[in-house]
Design an enzyme around this catalytic site. Structure first.
Site, PDB file in Angstrom:
ATOM      1  N   SER A 176       0.836  -1.203   0.000  1.00 52.82           N
ATOM      2  CA  SER A 176       0.000   0.000   0.000  1.00 52.82           C
ATOM      3  C   SER A 176       0.865   1.244   0.000  1.00 52.82           C
ATOM      4  O   SER A 176       2.015   1.218   0.460  1.00 52.82           O
ATOM      5  CB  SER A 176      -0.890   0.008   1.253  1.00 52.82           C
ATOM      6  OG  SER A 176      -1.492   1.266   1.472  1.00 52.82           O
ATOM      7  N   TYR A 189      -2.175  -1.183  10.354  1.00 55.06           N
ATOM      8  CA  TYR A 189      -2.296  -1.559   8.941  1.00 55.06           C
ATOM      9  C   TYR A 189      -1.076  -1.093   8.146  1.00 55.06           C
ATOM     10  O   TYR A 189      -0.468  -1.871   7.402  1.00 55.06           O
ATOM     11  CB  TYR A 189      -3.573  -0.946   8.372  1.00 55.06           C
ATOM     12  CG  TYR A 189      -3.750  -1.096   6.877  1.00 55.06           C
ATOM     13  CD1 TYR A 189      -4.301  -2.250   6.335  1.00 55.06           C
ATOM     14  CD2 TYR A 189      -3.393  -0.063   6.005  1.00 55.06           C
ATOM     15  CE1 TYR A 189      -4.482  -2.387   4.961  1.00 55.06           C
ATOM     16  CE2 TYR A 189      -3.570  -0.184   4.643  1.00 55.06           C
ATOM     17  CZ  TYR A 189      -4.114  -1.343   4.119  1.00 55.06           C
ATOM     18  OH  TYR A 189      -4.286  -1.476   2.767  1.00 55.06           O
TER      19      TYR A 189
END
Length: 284
Positions: A176, A189
């Protein structure tokens, strides 16, 4: 652009999110004719039921691959993806379970080879996220759960796949943009996504002699079920407005990166990360 609305405000009370209730529907359909770049190959795609995973699964099918869709419990989404794969003229196997469970990952690899006779491509893509405004709000259970899915699952399934991947095999991990710029409200995350980058680079070096390539894709704001199931409606409606292109990306704008890294078009690339993120500059 603060205040710009990119989507209708909406939310989902259940995680993982479901693609069916989203409006507008994410665009997953391949945008170009296939050219046989994965002809005769077999691919596993985790989180393959929806979002980026759905787009990858259908695109791989268009390019000739047989696809194993691994998902947690989203049966309707998985069924819809499997039907889309079959409409491309390919074969599909769906398997429900938790990639954070090493025994399940072993079962996935074994069943793939039993069903299709080989394994050529592994796409580690499954993920979960739980926004919190401060570190103090992240308990041990959430921290463990996020790491179990987002990085332990990558280790477990890759380990299970290794006996079946041969020369020319490819592993593509979904990380990401948060691995590069951080995220104040996704601390755990973003940490797992940074770990995926390090895992990708390290595994690429480890497997180079075996001629197995390992690369990654680091999406920016992409319209997937993770978004309405984890953010409040007022944040959803401005999702993606802060990148240069001023909109969220669609899953089929990301899947082409996974295809490129999975096929021989990228035969001289390993340990690399592609960045479909709407123009955000990362890495200097």
């Amino acid at each position: 652009m603060p205040g710009q609305e990119t989507l209708p405000p909406q939310g989902q009370s259940q995680q993982p999110g479901r693609e069916g209730p989203m409006h507008p529907q994410p665009r997953y359909e391949p945008r170009f004719p296939g050219s046989g770049r994965l002809e005769g190959k077999v691919a596993i795609v985790t989180g393959g039921d929806s979002g980026i995973g759905r787009a990858v699964s259908v695109l791989f099918a268009r390019e000739g691959a047989k696809v194993v869709i691994v998902y947690l419990e989203e049966n309707e989404d998985a069924k819809a993806t499997a039907e889309a794969v079959r409409r491309e003229g390919s074969e599909c196997l769906t398997m429900a379970g938790d990639v954070g469970d090493e025994s399940f990952c072993q079962k996935v690899a074994e069943e793939t080879v039993r069903r299709f006779g080989r394994l050529d491509v592994l796409v580690n893509n499954a993920a979960e996220q739980h926004p919190k405004e401060s570190l103090e709000e992240i308990g041990a259970a959430q921290l463990t759960r996020t790491f179990q899915t987002n990085i332990f699952g990558y280790f477990f399934l890759t380990k299970a796949a290794m006996p079946h991947l041969g020369e020319g095999g490819a592993i593509v991990n979904t990380t990401s943009v948060t691995a590069y710029r951080g995220s104040s409200h996704l601390l755990d995350y973003a940490s797992t996504k940074g770990a995926i980058v390090a895992f990708t680079r390290s595994l690429a070096q480890n497997l180079a002699e075996k001629k197995i390539r390992v690369n990654a894709v680091a999406p920016g704001p992409i319209w997937t079920p993770l978004i309405p199931s984890t953010f409040p409606p007022d944040r959803v409606k401005q999702f993606g407005a802060d990148v240069p292109l001023k909109r969220p990306g669609q899953p089929n704008e990301v899947a082409s990166c996974h295809l490129f890294l999975a096929c021989d078009d990228s035969s001289y690339m390993t340990g690399q990360v592609l960045h479909p993120n709407g123009g955000e500059i990362v890495g200097g």
